[in-house]
Design an enzyme around this catalytic site. Structure first.
Site, PDB file in Angstrom:
ATOM      1  N   ASN A   3       2.923   3.896  12.806  1.00  0.00           N
ATOM      2  CA  ASN A   3       3.076   2.738  13.316  1.00  0.00           C
ATOM      3  C   ASN A   3       4.374   2.725  14.536  1.00  0.00           C
ATOM      4  OD1 ASN A   3       1.324   1.355  12.027  1.00  0.00           O
ATOM      5  ND2 ASN A   3       2.884   0.109  10.821  1.00  0.00           N
ATOM      6  N   GLU A  35       1.889  10.189  -4.404  1.00  0.00           N
ATOM      7  CA  GLU A  35       0.618  10.777  -5.018  1.00  0.00           C
ATOM      8  C   GLU A  35       1.089  12.251  -5.335  1.00  0.00           C
ATOM      9  OE1 GLU A  35      -3.043   8.466  -3.891  1.00  0.00           O
ATOM     10  OE2 GLU A  35      -3.367  10.338  -3.010  1.00  0.00           O
ATOM     11  N   ASN A  60       0.943  -1.252  -0.043  1.00  0.00           N
ATOM     12  CA  ASN A  60      -0.157  -0.029  -0.048  1.00  0.00           C
ATOM     13  C   ASN A  60       0.790   1.269   0.020  1.00  0.00           C
ATOM     14  OD1 ASN A  60       0.816  -0.129   2.639  1.00  0.00           O
ATOM     15  ND2 ASN A  60      -1.039   0.049   3.794  1.00  0.00           N
ATOM     16  N   HIS A  61       2.128   1.145  -0.164  1.00  0.00           N
ATOM     17  CA  HIS A  61       3.007   2.542  -0.173  1.00  0.00           C
ATOM     18  C   HIS A  61       2.935   3.194  -1.534  1.00  0.00           C
ATOM     19  CE1 HIS A  61       5.562   0.245   3.311  1.00  0.00           C
ATOM     20  NE2 HIS A  61       4.404   1.014   3.655  1.00  0.00           N
ATOM     21  N   HIS A  78      -5.427   6.793  10.885  1.00  0.00           N
ATOM     22  CA  HIS A  78      -4.172   6.658   9.906  1.00  0.00           C
ATOM     23  C   HIS A  78      -4.657   6.671   8.339  1.00  0.00           C
ATOM     24  CE1 HIS A  78      -4.391   2.817   9.301  1.00  0.00           C
ATOM     25  NE2 HIS A  78      -3.067   2.810   8.644  1.00  0.00           N
TER      26      HIS A  78
END
Lengths: 486, 144
Positions: A335, A211, A207-208, A409
């Site tokens: 995290n 953008e 999911n990294h 988050h």
């Protein structure tokens, strides 16, 4: 594997739900979930509530075992979970931080408008995709020896800036100034170091992402102005990555080590993945020193990627970084375990706050909020999925009182990766995003399906809940026009 | 909750989990089930049919109990993938109490031939299960 949860939760208000402390023996505090009724129905099908209850077993936990509205089924801790334990006689749990230590989000702003960037977006995304290493099995461009790696681990963002990646101004607007003190490379295994050396300055996979976004709505003009966000149409850049294989190895090493510690200290836990040790034990201190290394590695990583982002923009748009105002707004980790001062049970206490898929959200006036944001509160960066956009918010006093200064988050997964893949194919998603005006480059198009909008909760709903519950306040929304993924 | 019977003819299966992904692996013996769990792991990372056996590595892992041994074994393979960029597809596993030895066959990643799928961060202890009666069944949840 999902099974309907059979416990009872009680409604506190429209956005707060409690799992009573007597739900099962061994819980030390009740659970508290931030969600709307509609959202609860969905998570009921998973084992999320059970995980919230399990976290309440941790010795020294204070207040509640908390779950943010983006909560979803994790391993050990739920993702979107927050747990604060007393430093004096509580525990620290590597599983409460997760494998991707200091996975986080960095927001850059520009003074460019959508009209200026759109005509060059394909070229820009292409350039970023080439210059920022991403994807499975790829190594970075930075060549470190072991001694240099130790410097990265001890100093985080500062190391990167001294090597020419970004500026001192970036550090001022990074959570904790891009460094957790007390990092000790001697507490990190040689395996973790071997994984870390070639991966610094890489985005990774899953999911990294990086953008390019355009501001689509502003809710709080004063706070937005303080962040240099002046109007709809302004171009922003959002970077989401963490500590790569280095952090994963540190977590694996210490989950194993703590598995032994649990027996030694006679700690009773319902799930081995919650393995922990007293904060003040040798095992607990060793973990915190190793975790700090991974956190610092992640900050250096995002700092290097920031630098290459600026280079790509400058090259494609033919303007300098300063002309474009390509500056950092803020950088948060989601995290992490942090040693912080909070008021709990009516008195000031030093706590170890585990945020596993949760963002720090300190209010205005807090001494850990950078001066330029002292009057508005700490910026909170909440990425959504590729289609629905992201939010910028600020921390609140209420978050400080209720959630140890924490909020959500992201959007939170709703569909398993397998289900997402079955329903959609990657190429179709690229075409659909294109038709929405979003240019995508991905190292692995097939896995894009795992990250498509239907796989996630609606970020609009998630952020609305945190805003209405008062644990952060919406400032602005931005929607993507270009994405690179591993 | 029992893991149920082995699906006839299958060495492993992929099970859905919202954030992550789980596997079930089967074998006549615990060693075979551990070997199939490793195959299941690499089937998440890459299309295994595209991988050849051109090299091998001898891997040895020890742990205080069988569950930890399974997690350690899979995490060692993730480490090898991450540092040596080797995709393994076949495993000759022997188990002696809490010591696992495996000759693991595969090849280095070649992105022009191998279709890479998902990165796997680590094997977790969450819902970890090893059942040994009438063969062996194991369940592992990975963080991906």
């Amino acid at each position: 594997m999902a099974a309907l949860w059979k416990g009872i939760i009680s409604k506190i208000d429209d956005y707060r739900w409690e799992i009573p402390e007597d739900y099962k023996p061994g819980m030390r505090v009740p659970g508290l979930i931030y969600a709307s009724e509609a959202m609860l129905k969905h998570i009921w099908r998973e084992q999320v509530f059970e995980q919230v209850a399990n976290v309440a077993f941790l010795p020294g936990i204070v207040g509640h075992s908390l779950a943010m509205p983006d909560i979803h089924w994790g391993y050990g801790f739920p993702i979107g979970g927050v747990a604060a334990t007393r430093v004096r006689n509580g525990v620290v749990s590597p599983g409460g931080v997760g494998f991707d230590i200091n996975c986080g989000v960095r927001l850059l702003r520009t003074n460019l408008t959508e009209e200026e960037v759109r005509p060059r977006i394909k070229q820009l995304i292409g350039k970023l995709f080439v210059n920022i290493p991403s994807g499975l099995g790829y190594e970075g461009k930075i060549r470190l020896n072991e001694k240099e790696l130790d410097e990265v681990l001890i100093r985080g963002s500062q190391w990167a800036v001294e090597k020419g990646y970004g500026s001192a101004e970036d550090i001022i607007v990074t959570e904790g100034f891009g460094c957790i003190e007390g990092a000790n490379p001697d507490k990190v295994s040689s395996k973790a170091k071997r994984r870390g050396i070639p991966q610094l300055g890489t985005l990774g996979s899953g999911n990294h992402f990086l953008e390019i976004e355009v501001v689509s709505e502003i809710y709080d003009h004063e706070a937005a102005a303080a962040m240099g966000i002046s109007g709809v149409g302004q171009v922003l850049v959002l970077i989401h990555t963490g500590s790569r294989g280095f952090g994963h190895e540190v977590c694996s090493d210490y989950v194993r080590l703590m598995g032994e510690a649990v027996k030694r200290y006679g700690i009773n836990l319902p799930d081995r993945q919650l393995a922990c040790a007293p904060v003040n034990s040798p095992e607990g201190q060793d973990y915190l020193q190793a975790m700090a290394c991974a956190a610092n590695y992640a900050w250096a990583n995002r700092q290097c990627i920031t630098h290459w982002t600026r280079e790509c923009f400058a090259e494609v748009l033919g303007k300098s970084q300063w002309e474009m105002g390509l500056e950092q707004v803020y950088d948060v980790c989601h995290n992490i375990a942090k040693i912080e001062e909070h008021t709990a049970n009516g008195r000031k206490q030093t706590l170890c706050v585990h945020r596993k898929g949760a963002t720090r959200a300190f209010p205005s006036g807090h001494s850990d909020v950078p001066d330029i944001y002292r009057n508005i509160g700490q910026p909170v960066l909440i990425p959504g999925d590729m289609g629905r956009g992201s939010y910028i918010a600020v921390g609140t006093e209420r978050a400080m009182e209720e959630t140890f200064g924490s909020t959500c988050h992201g959007a939170g997964r709703m569909q398993s990766r397998g289900a997402a893949r079955r329903g959609l194919d990657g190429n179709r998603i690229v075409r659909e995003l294109m038709s929405q005006g979003i240019t995508v480059r991905a190292g692995n198009v097939a896995s894009l399906a795992e990250e498509a909008s239907p796989a996630y909760k609606d970020v609009n709903e998630v952020v609305d809940i945190t805003d209405k519950a008062g644990i952060c306040r919406k400032v602005a929304k931005a929607t993507p026009i270009g994405v690179i993924k591993g | 909750m029992a893991l149920g019977d082995r699906v006839v003819g299958k060495d492993f299966e992929i099970v859905d989990h919202t954030a992550d992904v789980g596997i079930m692996a089967y074998g006549e013996t615990i060693a075979l089930a551990f070997a199939n769990a490793a195959r299941a792991l690499f089937s998440l990372i890459v299309e295994l049919d595209s991988v050849s056996e051109v090299l091998y590595r001898d891997i040895e892992v020890t742990a205080p109990d069988e569950e930890s041994l399974l997690v350690e074994w899979l995490n060692e393979l993730i480490y090898r993938f991450d540092t040596e960029h080797i995709i393994f597809k076949r495993f000759e596993v022997t188990l002696d109490k809490r010591r696992l030895k495996a000759r693991s066959y595969g090849e280095k990643i070649d992105s022009s031939r191998h279709q890479l799928k998902t990165g796997v961060k680590a094997a977790t202890y969450y819902m970890l299960r090893i059942e040994q009666d009438n063969g062996c069944r194991v369940r592992v949840i990975f963080d991906i």
